[in-house]
Design a protein around this motif. Sequence first.
Motif, mmCIF file in Angstrom:
data_model
loop_
_atom_site.group_PDB
_atom_site.id
_atom_site.type_symbol
_atom_site.label_atom_id
_atom_site.label_comp_id
_atom_site.label_asym_id
_atom_site.label_seq_id
_atom_site.Cartn_x
_atom_site.Cartn_y
_atom_site.Cartn_z
ATOM 1 N N UNK A 24 -43.904 -20.538 -55.938
ATOM 2 C CA UNK A 24 -44.560 -20.184 -54.675
ATOM 3 C C UNK A 24 -45.481 -18.983 -54.878
ATOM 4 N N UNK A 25 -44.970 -17.967 -55.563
ATOM 5 C CA UNK A 25 -45.757 -16.752 -55.790
ATOM 6 C C UNK A 25 -47.012 -17.036 -56.611
ATOM 7 N N UNK A 26 -46.948 -18.078 -57.455
ATOM 8 C CA UNK A 26 -48.110 -18.444 -58.275
ATOM 9 C C UNK A 26 -49.122 -19.292 -57.502
ATOM 10 N N UNK A 27 -48.817 -19.607 -56.239
ATOM 11 C CA UNK A 27 -49.744 -20.370 -55.420
ATOM 12 C C UNK A 27 -49.630 -21.869 -55.567
ATOM 13 N N UNK A 28 -48.549 -22.350 -56.170
ATOM 14 C CA UNK A 28 -48.346 -23.785 -56.343
ATOM 15 C C UNK A 28 -47.725 -24.384 -55.081
ATOM 16 N N UNK A 29 -48.144 -25.591 -54.731
ATOM 17 C CA UNK A 29 -47.505 -26.283 -53.613
ATOM 18 C C UNK A 29 -46.103 -26.676 -54.065
ATOM 19 N N UNK A 42 -35.430 -18.688 -46.870
ATOM 20 C CA UNK A 42 -36.335 -17.643 -47.348
ATOM 21 C C UNK A 42 -37.531 -18.245 -48.074
ATOM 22 N N UNK A 43 -37.272 -19.279 -48.885
ATOM 23 C CA UNK A 43 -38.367 -19.922 -49.615
ATOM 24 C C UNK A 43 -39.369 -20.567 -48.667
ATOM 25 N N UNK A 44 -38.858 -21.216 -47.631
ATOM 26 C CA UNK A 44 -39.748 -21.850 -46.656
ATOM 27 C C UNK A 44 -40.573 -20.789 -45.929
ATOM 28 N N UNK A 45 -39.959 -19.663 -45.607
ATOM 29 C CA UNK A 45 -40.695 -18.573 -44.966
ATOM 30 C C UNK A 45 -41.806 -18.051 -45.876
ATOM 31 N N UNK A 46 -41.593 -18.157 -47.185
ATOM 32 C CA UNK A 46 -42.603 -17.681 -48.146
ATOM 33 C C UNK A 46 -43.675 -18.725 -48.439
ATOM 34 N N UNK A 47 -43.460 -19.952 -47.949
ATOM 35 C CA UNK A 47 -44.487 -20.968 -48.133
ATOM 36 C C UNK A 47 -44.040 -22.249 -48.790
ATOM 37 N N UNK A 48 -42.776 -22.340 -49.206
ATOM 38 C CA UNK A 48 -42.278 -23.584 -49.799
ATOM 39 C C UNK A 48 -42.147 -24.657 -48.722
ATOM 40 N N UNK A 49 -42.130 -25.907 -49.167
ATOM 41 C CA UNK A 49 -42.022 -27.047 -48.258
ATOM 42 C C UNK A 49 -40.616 -27.618 -48.356
ATOM 43 N N UNK A 50 -39.941 -27.722 -47.221
ATOM 44 C CA UNK A 50 -38.587 -28.269 -47.187
ATOM 45 C C UNK A 50 -38.653 -29.791 -47.153
ATOM 46 N N UNK A 51 -37.960 -30.439 -48.101
ATOM 47 C CA UNK A 51 -37.863 -31.902 -48.107
ATOM 48 C C UNK A 51 -36.607 -32.324 -47.366
ATOM 49 N N UNK A 52 -36.702 -33.449 -46.684
ATOM 50 C CA UNK A 52 -35.558 -33.922 -45.928
ATOM 51 C C UNK A 52 -34.545 -34.671 -46.762
ATOM 52 N N UNK A 53 -34.945 -35.091 -47.972
ATOM 53 C CA UNK A 53 -34.054 -35.834 -48.852
ATOM 54 C C UNK A 53 -34.510 -35.643 -50.286
ATOM 55 N N UNK A 54 -33.648 -36.010 -51.224
ATOM 56 C CA UNK A 54 -34.007 -35.879 -52.635
ATOM 57 C C UNK A 54 -35.172 -36.793 -52.989
ATOM 58 N N UNK A 55 -35.170 -38.028 -52.440
ATOM 59 C CA UNK A 55 -36.266 -38.950 -52.763
ATOM 60 C C UNK A 55 -37.595 -38.464 -52.187
ATOM 61 N N UNK A 152 -45.465 -24.789 -65.733
ATOM 62 C CA UNK A 152 -44.258 -24.095 -66.184
ATOM 63 C C UNK A 152 -44.533 -22.625 -66.478
ATOM 64 N N UNK A 153 -45.737 -22.321 -66.910
ATOM 65 C CA UNK A 153 -46.059 -20.923 -67.226
ATOM 66 C C UNK A 153 -46.054 -20.033 -65.986
ATOM 67 N N UNK A 154 -46.059 -20.636 -64.796
ATOM 68 C CA UNK A 154 -45.930 -19.851 -63.572
ATOM 69 C C UNK A 154 -44.567 -19.175 -63.491
ATOM 70 N N UNK A 155 -43.608 -19.663 -64.280
ATOM 71 C CA UNK A 155 -42.261 -19.075 -64.296
ATOM 72 C C UNK A 155 -42.214 -17.791 -65.111
ATOM 73 N N UNK A 156 -43.318 -17.465 -65.784
ATOM 74 C CA UNK A 156 -43.398 -16.222 -66.540
ATOM 75 C C UNK A 156 -42.825 -16.341 -67.936
ATOM 76 N N UNK A 157 -42.898 -15.235 -68.663
ATOM 77 C CA UNK A 157 -42.282 -15.142 -69.969
ATOM 78 C C UNK A 157 -42.869 -16.053 -71.021
ATOM 79 N N UNK A 158 -42.020 -16.454 -71.956
ATOM 80 C CA UNK A 158 -42.447 -17.296 -73.067
ATOM 81 C C UNK A 158 -41.818 -18.679 -72.950
ATOM 82 N N UNK A 159 -42.576 -19.682 -73.368
ATOM 83 C CA UNK A 159 -42.117 -21.067 -73.399
ATOM 84 C C UNK A 159 -42.304 -21.586 -74.824
ATOM 85 N N UNK A 160 -41.253 -22.172 -75.382
ATOM 86 C CA UNK A 160 -41.307 -22.669 -76.752
ATOM 87 C C UNK A 160 -40.857 -24.121 -76.790
#
Length: 305
Positions: A24-29, A42-55, A152-160
């Motif tokens: 969310x902080x990286x501006x991703x939908x 809290x995530x929805x208040x910050x801009x995340x979208x709540x899904x009604x189901x897993x599918x 994935x790089x929006x999560x920060x740090x290093x990815x290997x």
Amino acid sequence: MSEQSAVTVIGLGPMGRALAGAFVDAGLRTTVWNRTPGRDHELVERGAIRAGSAEEAVAASDLTVVCVVDYDAADSVLRREAVAGALKGRAVVNLTADTPGRARGTAAWAADHGIRYLDGAIMTPVVTIGTPHAVFIHSGPKDLYREHLPVLEALGGTHTHLGEDTGRAAAHDIALLDIFWTAMAGYAHALAVAKAEGITARELAPFAKNIAAILPPLFEEFAAEVDEGSFSGEGNPITSAAASMAHIVHTSEAHGIDAGVMRAAEGLARRVVGRGHGTDGFIRITELLEDATNADSHSTGLIKR
């Protein structure tokens, strides 16, 4: 916003919420879903979208990141018929911790259902997510890894990327957690012994930090010895190690403190000495453990035949 700029997060425990928050902080939908309702406010208040189901959640993005307690929990969501159908042609990056075998099994299931699958592990605590200190490892198809690395790089740090074998990230995770939890068990035991001798945990801690500082160069040295099969005992033969471990056992048990872990370690050292390797270093026990594994595999094979 492009389809690749969208991501779904399944699992909103402390780590899952941190992952979603970083997206969310990286501006991703960012679409979120959790088996237990109520963790997304809290995530929805910050801009995340709540899904009604897993599918609904997995259908919202080309990439779904899964982070739940184990593969039983992950499979209970992903292997639902409706979810698997919605995932067909899409990608899953599973950051759930479990065994290498479970990772490979889920990858095989995903391939059978037309789902593009990448496994991974998070090697640092929740507080590091979204910072330069986060560490992620991944395994599976390299083209899939490269395709989704920008998200994935929006999560920060290093990815290997560790290789095409889907279980390789989990194998690294298991080995590294083995170091961590064995060390934590040793520290807890040390604090109990110290307390029995009238030493407070705070008094011991500075000296414990000095012991920990010795370990990184030893890790490098021992790794080279194991790969080369050299096992030098110059300066500290395994006979000396076994003697010091015996002292720990005796002191612990004199205070009524369980010394089972140290007894096991001493037993391995004594077996190495019994094989005629008393002048070798402690890391020779790696070979002993490998021999036991090979013997067990051979015995299993004989039984099956």
